[in-house]
Design an enzyme around this catalytic site. Structure first.
Site, PDB file in Angstrom:
ATOM      1  N   GLY A  10      -4.171  18.052  10.049  1.00 15.48           N
ATOM      2  CA  GLY A  10      -3.672  16.432   8.956  1.00 15.48           C
ATOM      3  C   GLY A  10      -1.907  16.652  10.043  1.00 15.48           C
ATOM      4  N   ARG A  40       0.407  14.065  19.250  1.00 13.62           N
ATOM      5  CA  ARG A  40       0.736  14.143  18.143  1.00 13.62           C
ATOM      6  C   ARG A  40       1.573  15.883  17.728  1.00 13.62           C
ATOM      7  NH1 ARG A  40       0.070  10.897  12.265  1.00 13.62           N
ATOM      8  NH2 ARG A  40       1.906   9.851  12.552  1.00 13.62           N
ATOM      9  N   VAL A  91      -4.899  14.520   5.769  1.00 15.31           N
ATOM     10  CA  VAL A  91      -5.255  13.646   6.393  1.00 15.31           C
ATOM     11  C   VAL A  91      -5.517  12.224   6.254  1.00 15.31           C
ATOM     12  CG1 VAL A  91      -7.213  15.019   7.621  1.00 15.31           C
ATOM     13  CG2 VAL A  91      -7.931  13.780   5.815  1.00 15.31           C
ATOM     14  N   THR A  95      -7.849   2.387   3.530  1.00 16.22           N
ATOM     15  CA  THR A  95      -8.695   1.347   3.006  1.00 16.22           C
ATOM     16  C   THR A  95     -10.261   1.254   3.587  1.00 16.22           C
ATOM     17  OG1 THR A  95      -7.133   0.054   1.620  1.00 16.22           O
ATOM     18  CG2 THR A  95      -9.265  -1.231   1.589  1.00 16.22           C
ATOM     19  N   GLU A 162       1.304  14.342  -3.127  1.00 18.99           N
ATOM     20  CA  GLU A 162       2.265  14.296  -2.720  1.00 18.99           C
ATOM     21  C   GLU A 162       2.974  13.344  -3.720  1.00 18.99           C
ATOM     22  OE1 GLU A 162       0.810  10.778  -0.245  1.00 18.99           O
ATOM     23  OE2 GLU A 162       3.598  11.411  -0.716  1.00 18.99           O
ATOM     24  N   GLU A 166       7.938   7.766   1.322  1.00 15.86           N
ATOM     25  CA  GLU A 166       8.748   7.917   3.176  1.00 15.86           C
ATOM     26  C   GLU A 166      10.585   7.816   3.275  1.00 15.86           C
ATOM     27  OE1 GLU A 166       5.979   6.086   5.763  1.00 15.86           O
ATOM     28  OE2 GLU A 166       4.781   6.862   4.748  1.00 15.86           O
ATOM     29  N   LYS A 222      -1.807  10.628  -9.197  1.00 15.64           N
ATOM     30  CA  LYS A 222      -1.389   9.917  -8.136  1.00 15.64           C
ATOM     31  C   LYS A 222      -1.104   8.393  -8.616  1.00 15.64           C
ATOM     32  CE  LYS A 222       0.010   9.511  -4.707  1.00 15.64           C
ATOM     33  NZ  LYS A 222       0.232  10.468  -3.128  1.00 15.64           N
ATOM     34  N   THR A 224      -1.861   6.161 -10.940  1.00 16.38           N
ATOM     35  CA  THR A 224      -1.187   6.097 -11.336  1.00 16.38           C
ATOM     36  C   THR A 224       0.083   5.678 -11.253  1.00 16.38           C
ATOM     37  OG1 THR A 224      -3.169   6.901 -13.199  1.00 16.38           O
ATOM     38  CG2 THR A 224      -0.963   5.905 -14.269  1.00 16.38           C
ATOM     39  N   ALA A 225       0.779   7.025 -11.080  1.00 18.04           N
ATOM     40  CA  ALA A 225       2.060   7.006 -10.857  1.00 18.04           C
ATOM     41  C   ALA A 225       2.347   5.981  -9.794  1.00 18.04           C
ATOM     42  CB  ALA A 225       2.365   8.210  -9.937  1.00 18.04           C
ATOM     43  N   CYS A 278       0.301   3.460   0.813  1.00 19.23           N
ATOM     44  CA  CYS A 278       0.169   4.322  -0.621  1.00 19.23           C
ATOM     45  C   CYS A 278       0.005   2.772  -1.834  1.00 19.23           C
ATOM     46  CB  CYS A 278       1.038   5.288  -1.161  1.00 19.23           C
ATOM     47  SG  CYS A 278       0.832   6.578  -0.541  1.00 19.23           S
ATOM     48  N   ARG A 348       2.763   0.933   8.514  1.00 14.70           N
ATOM     49  CA  ARG A 348       2.296   0.913   7.266  1.00 14.70           C
ATOM     50  C   ARG A 348       2.167  -0.751   6.635  1.00 14.70           C
ATOM     51  NH1 ARG A 348      -0.703   6.608   6.643  1.00 14.70           N
ATOM     52  NH2 ARG A 348       1.766   7.035   7.190  1.00 14.70           N
TER      53      ARG A 348
HETATM   54  C1  UDX Z   1      -1.205   9.918   3.965  1.00 21.50           C
HETATM   55  C2  UDX Z   1      -1.539  10.749   3.313  1.00 21.50           C
HETATM   56  O1  UDX Z   1      -2.551  12.118   3.246  1.00 21.50           O
HETATM   57  C3  UDX Z   1      -2.776   9.615   2.385  1.00 21.50           C
HETATM   58  O2  UDX Z   1      -3.300   9.935   1.376  1.00 21.50           O
HETATM   59  C4  UDX Z   1      -1.626   8.760   1.879  1.00 21.50           C
HETATM   60  O3  UDX Z   1      -2.311   7.886   0.907  1.00 21.50           O
HETATM   61  C5  UDX Z   1      -1.051   8.141   3.471  1.00 21.50           C
HETATM   62  O4  UDX Z   1      -0.549   9.022   3.386  1.00 21.50           O
HETATM   63  P1  UDX Z   1      -0.555  10.512   5.922  1.00 21.50           P
HETATM   64  O5  UDX Z   1       0.535  11.131   6.411  1.00 21.50           O
HETATM   65  O6  UDX Z   1       0.961   9.586   5.837  1.00 21.50           O
HETATM   66  O7  UDX Z   1      -1.623   9.830   5.174  1.00 21.50           O
HETATM   67  O8  UDX Z   1      -1.078  10.043   7.369  1.00 21.50           O
HETATM   68  P2  UDX Z   1      -0.907   9.949   8.776  1.00 21.50           P
HETATM   69  O9  UDX Z   1       0.245  10.045   9.345  1.00 21.50           O
HETATM   70  O10 UDX Z   1      -2.080   8.701   9.393  1.00 21.50           O
HETATM   71  O11 UDX Z   1      -1.023  11.927   9.139  1.00 21.50           O
HETATM   72  C6  UDX Z   1      -2.976  11.518   8.638  1.00 21.50           C
HETATM   73  C7  UDX Z   1      -3.716  12.667  10.168  1.00 21.50           C
HETATM   74  O12 UDX Z   1      -4.041  13.133  10.104  1.00 21.50           O
HETATM   75  C8  UDX Z   1      -3.161  12.488  11.654  1.00 21.50           C
HETATM   76  O13 UDX Z   1      -2.455  12.484  12.519  1.00 21.50           O
HETATM   77  C9  UDX Z   1      -4.541  12.439  12.235  1.00 21.50           C
HETATM   78  O14 UDX Z   1      -4.253  12.849  13.335  1.00 21.50           O
HETATM   79  C10 UDX Z   1      -4.955  13.035  11.555  1.00 21.50           C
HETATM   80  N1  UDX Z   1      -6.386  13.957  11.347  1.00 21.50           N
HETATM   81  C11 UDX Z   1      -7.358  12.854  10.904  1.00 21.50           C
HETATM   82  C12 UDX Z   1      -7.011  15.120  11.983  1.00 21.50           C
HETATM   83  O15 UDX Z   1      -6.451  15.880  12.214  1.00 21.50           O
HETATM   84  N2  UDX Z   1      -8.084  15.039  11.564  1.00 21.50           N
HETATM   85  C13 UDX Z   1      -9.434  13.784  11.002  1.00 21.50           C
HETATM   86  O16 UDX Z   1     -10.521  13.992  11.108  1.00 21.50           O
HETATM   87  C14 UDX Z   1      -8.668  12.970  10.438  1.00 21.50           C
HETATM   88  C1  UDX Z   2       4.973   5.650  -2.027  1.00 20.38           C
HETATM   89  C2  UDX Z   2       6.040   6.631  -3.839  1.00 20.38           C
HETATM   90  O1  UDX Z   2       7.175   6.704  -4.020  1.00 20.38           O
HETATM   91  C3  UDX Z   2       5.525   7.884  -3.594  1.00 20.38           C
HETATM   92  O2  UDX Z   2       5.273   8.793  -4.127  1.00 20.38           O
HETATM   93  C4  UDX Z   2       3.795   8.301  -3.283  1.00 20.38           C
HETATM   94  O3  UDX Z   2       4.117   9.556  -2.791  1.00 20.38           O
HETATM   95  C5  UDX Z   2       3.678   7.458  -1.261  1.00 20.38           C
HETATM   96  O4  UDX Z   2       4.208   6.263  -1.620  1.00 20.38           O
HETATM   97  P1  UDX Z   2       6.411   5.101  -0.135  1.00 20.38           P
HETATM   98  O5  UDX Z   2       5.270   3.996   0.233  1.00 20.38           O
HETATM   99  O6  UDX Z   2       7.040   5.594   0.409  1.00 20.38           O
HETATM  100  O7  UDX Z   2       6.366   5.865  -1.323  1.00 20.38           O
HETATM  101  O8  UDX Z   2       7.573   4.779  -0.657  1.00 20.38           O
HETATM  102  P2  UDX Z   2       8.744   3.616  -2.173  1.00 20.38           P
HETATM  103  O9  UDX Z   2       9.862   4.510  -1.804  1.00 20.38           O
HETATM  104  O10 UDX Z   2       7.758   4.103  -2.980  1.00 20.38           O
HETATM  105  O11 UDX Z   2       8.322   2.359  -1.527  1.00 20.38           O
HETATM  106  C6  UDX Z   2       7.195   1.630  -1.774  1.00 20.38           C
HETATM  107  C7  UDX Z   2       7.682  -0.148  -1.289  1.00 20.38           C
HETATM  108  O12 UDX Z   2       8.174  -0.486  -2.318  1.00 20.38           O
HETATM  109  C8  UDX Z   2       8.783  -0.528   0.249  1.00 20.38           C
HETATM  110  O13 UDX Z   2       8.387  -1.773   0.532  1.00 20.38           O
HETATM  111  C9  UDX Z   2      10.041  -0.860  -0.765  1.00 20.38           C
HETATM  112  O14 UDX Z   2      10.652  -1.622   0.066  1.00 20.38           O
HETATM  113  C10 UDX Z   2       9.297  -1.212  -1.900  1.00 20.38           C
HETATM  114  N1  UDX Z   2      10.134  -1.191  -2.574  1.00 20.38           N
HETATM  115  C11 UDX Z   2      10.407  -0.348  -3.446  1.00 20.38           C
HETATM  116  C12 UDX Z   2      10.916  -2.405  -3.777  1.00 20.38           C
HETATM  117  O15 UDX Z   2      10.653  -3.871  -2.764  1.00 20.38           O
HETATM  118  N2  UDX Z   2      11.457  -2.281  -5.020  1.00 20.38           N
HETATM  119  C13 UDX Z   2      12.120  -1.899  -5.182  1.00 20.38           C
HETATM  120  O16 UDX Z   2      12.906  -2.075  -5.973  1.00 20.38           O
HETATM  121  C14 UDX Z   2      11.320  -0.461  -4.850  1.00 20.38           C
END
Ligand code: UDX
Ligand code: UDX
Length: 464
Positions: A10, A40, A91, A95, A162, A166, A222, A224-225, A278, A348
């Protein structure tokens, strides 16, 4: 045990940056990131590091340093698995969109495919690390598949969730608050596997931040956080609506509340709603697990965080329509920002998608500008909702690469992502080129109220 070869399945938002940082910090470990998506991988290998498929501040420099030295990107999944002592599974786990748990449970089909592939290929013992966010007890299922379909080799399963966000992924990886490693710590083999991963991170993370737990605690921590963080956003967003009705200012409330050291100031910014891959997914997961265990009160409690978030997105869009004299039909509306937060090209679950969909249902004509999101992604996001045909979406939505072109001759502008560059725009010029009365809807509370009123905008920001 010393790890010499790592494979990561992935090459996405999680796998890519995480492996790039591990490779940079551990020059003696070979790290191969594999993906079934050829495009990719091609982009990760692009000669010009600025063309790597994921935009994250600082990432291209890390890739530049390690790529070709001990960091490799490939589509040859089998041979990378074969060589590795440690395999990360990164990977995606979206949902489910079908069957039992539709709309709630995580779809684990990719995880299972990975497990089967690992089982088929492996000829020596492996440590398998869950990096993807997974429902509690997935490790058990993984182990089951590996043990029963494999070639009789031994597997240790670790959970290493993780926590990178982002937009700040590289910094989060370089200086994590903590790294969580869950494993079978009651057995010697399990402990050895946990220690092997601890040693990898210890190259740059202070030991006291490396937390080891049992697998289930790690998996649940994870979820819970993320649930706690999302809950804070929904809590302040709930207050934002109350502020609008009472004359309180949500920024002032947020500041006052956040200065209480027991509460803390982070994740208290009201917005048009949280997005990202997430928060929603993980909470839905938590709700689903709780329901399956008959814990209905627990499930309802957490579900409310999602319901509040949906309400906030809808409320923002409905407020736009109401303010624009109850009709947006045929009106040009500019959306500034499409990514779910600044400094990422990830869209997303972005609130922008839902706001756009709402306005399109009201027959608005939408023009989008986002500094990093490609037009095809925007159409794909709208298409995914399935509200209208691709052709209709394309005729009602245009995507431009200049914010002034987006806003010119529009009735309203909505700021949906907090990109820094939106603060630097010449809002005077934007105002002059818009139809009057010109409305500015600030879904991120990015702009200062006073200046906007001085310019002449009819100004609406969440929470005041
Ligand atoms: C992540 C985390 O791993 C997931 O648990 C989290 O909740 C969402 O984000 P992320 O890295 O953001 O995933 O997802 P994505 O950017 O879609 O990357 C996953 C990659 O896995 C894709 O590039 C896809 O092509 C690859 N993949 C998927 C494989 O190589 N093999 C598979 O069977 C399925
Ligand atoms: C989140 C978690 O922070 C990270 O630890 C986990 O591993 C993956 O999910 P991410 O989704 O990348 O990370 O971004 P994050 O900074 O948490 O923001 C999530 C969403 O909440 C964004 O749409 C952001 O704009 C929004 N947000 C965040 C608010 O609206 N207000 C805030 O005060 C903080």
């Amino acid at each position: 045990m010393k790890i010499k070869n790592i494979c990561c399945i992935g090459a996405g938002y999680v796998g890519g940056p995480t492996m790039a940082v591990i490779a940079q910090k551990c020059p003696e470990i070979n790290v191969t990131v594999v993906d079934i998506n050829e495009e990719r991988i091609k982009a990760w290998n692009d000669e010009d590091v600025e063309n790597i498929p994921i935009y994250e501040p600082g990432l291209s420099a890390v890739v530049k340093e390690a790529r070709g030295r001990n960091l490799f990107f490939s589509t040859d999944v089998d041979s990378a698995i074969d060589k590795a002592d440690m395999i990360f599974i990164s990977v995606n786990t979206p949902t489910k969109t079908y069957g039992i748990g539709k709309g709630m449970a995580a779809d684990l089909k990719y995880i299972e495919l990975c497990a089967r592939q690992i089982a088929r290929v492996s000829k020596n013992d492996k440590i398998v690390v869950e990096k993807s966010t997974l429902p509690v007890r997935t490790a058990e299922a993984l182990k089951n598949i590996l043990d029963n379909t494999g070639n009789g080799v031994n597997y240790q399963i670790l959970s290493n969730p993780e926590f990178l966000a982002e937009g700040t992924a590289v910094d989060d990886l370089m200086n994590p608050d903590r790294v969580l490693i869950g494993g079978d710590i009651d057995t010697a083999e399990g402990k050895e596997a946990v220690d092997a991963l601890v040693d990898v991170y210890a190259h740059w993370v202070p030991r006291e931040r490396l937390l080891t737990t049992n697998v289930w605690s790690s998996e649940l921590s994870k979820l819970t956080a993320n649930a706690f963080l999302a809950q804070r956003v929904s809590s302040i967003n709930a207050m934002s609506e109350l502020c609008e009705k009472t004359g309180a200012d949500v920024n002032e409330v947020s500041k006052a509340v956040g200065m209480d050291s027991r509460i803390g100031s982070k994740f208290l910014k009201s917005s048009v709603g949280f997005g990202g891959s997430c928060f929603q997914k993980d909470i839905l997961n938590l709700v689903y697990i709780s329901k399956s265990l008959g814990l209905n009160e627990v499930a309802d409690y957490w579900e409310q965080v999602i319901l509040m978030n949906d309400h906030q997105k809808r409320r923002f869009a409905a407020n736009m329509v109401k303010t624009l004299f109850n009709t947006v039909s045929g009106k040009k509306i500019a959306l500034l920002g499409w990514a779910f937060k600044k400094d990422t090209n990830d869209t997303r679950e972005s609130a922008a998608i839902y706001v756009a969909d709402y306005l399109l249902n009201e027959q608005a004509e939408i023009v989008v500008y986002d500094p990093k999101v490609k037009p095809e992604q925007i159409y794909a996001d709208l298409g995914y909702l399935g509200t209208r045909s691709e052709q209709e979406n394309r005729s009602l939505v245009s995507v431009v690469n200049d914010p002034y072109e987006a806003t010119k001759d529009s009735h309203a502008v909505a700021i949906l992502t907090e990109w820094d560059e939106f603060k630097q725009l010449d809002w005077n010029t934007i105002y002059i080129d818009m139809l009057k009365p010109a409305f500015l809807f600030d879904g991120r509370r990015l702009l200062d109220k006073q200046t906007k009123e001085e310019i002449g905008f009819e100004f609406y920001a969440i929470g005041n």
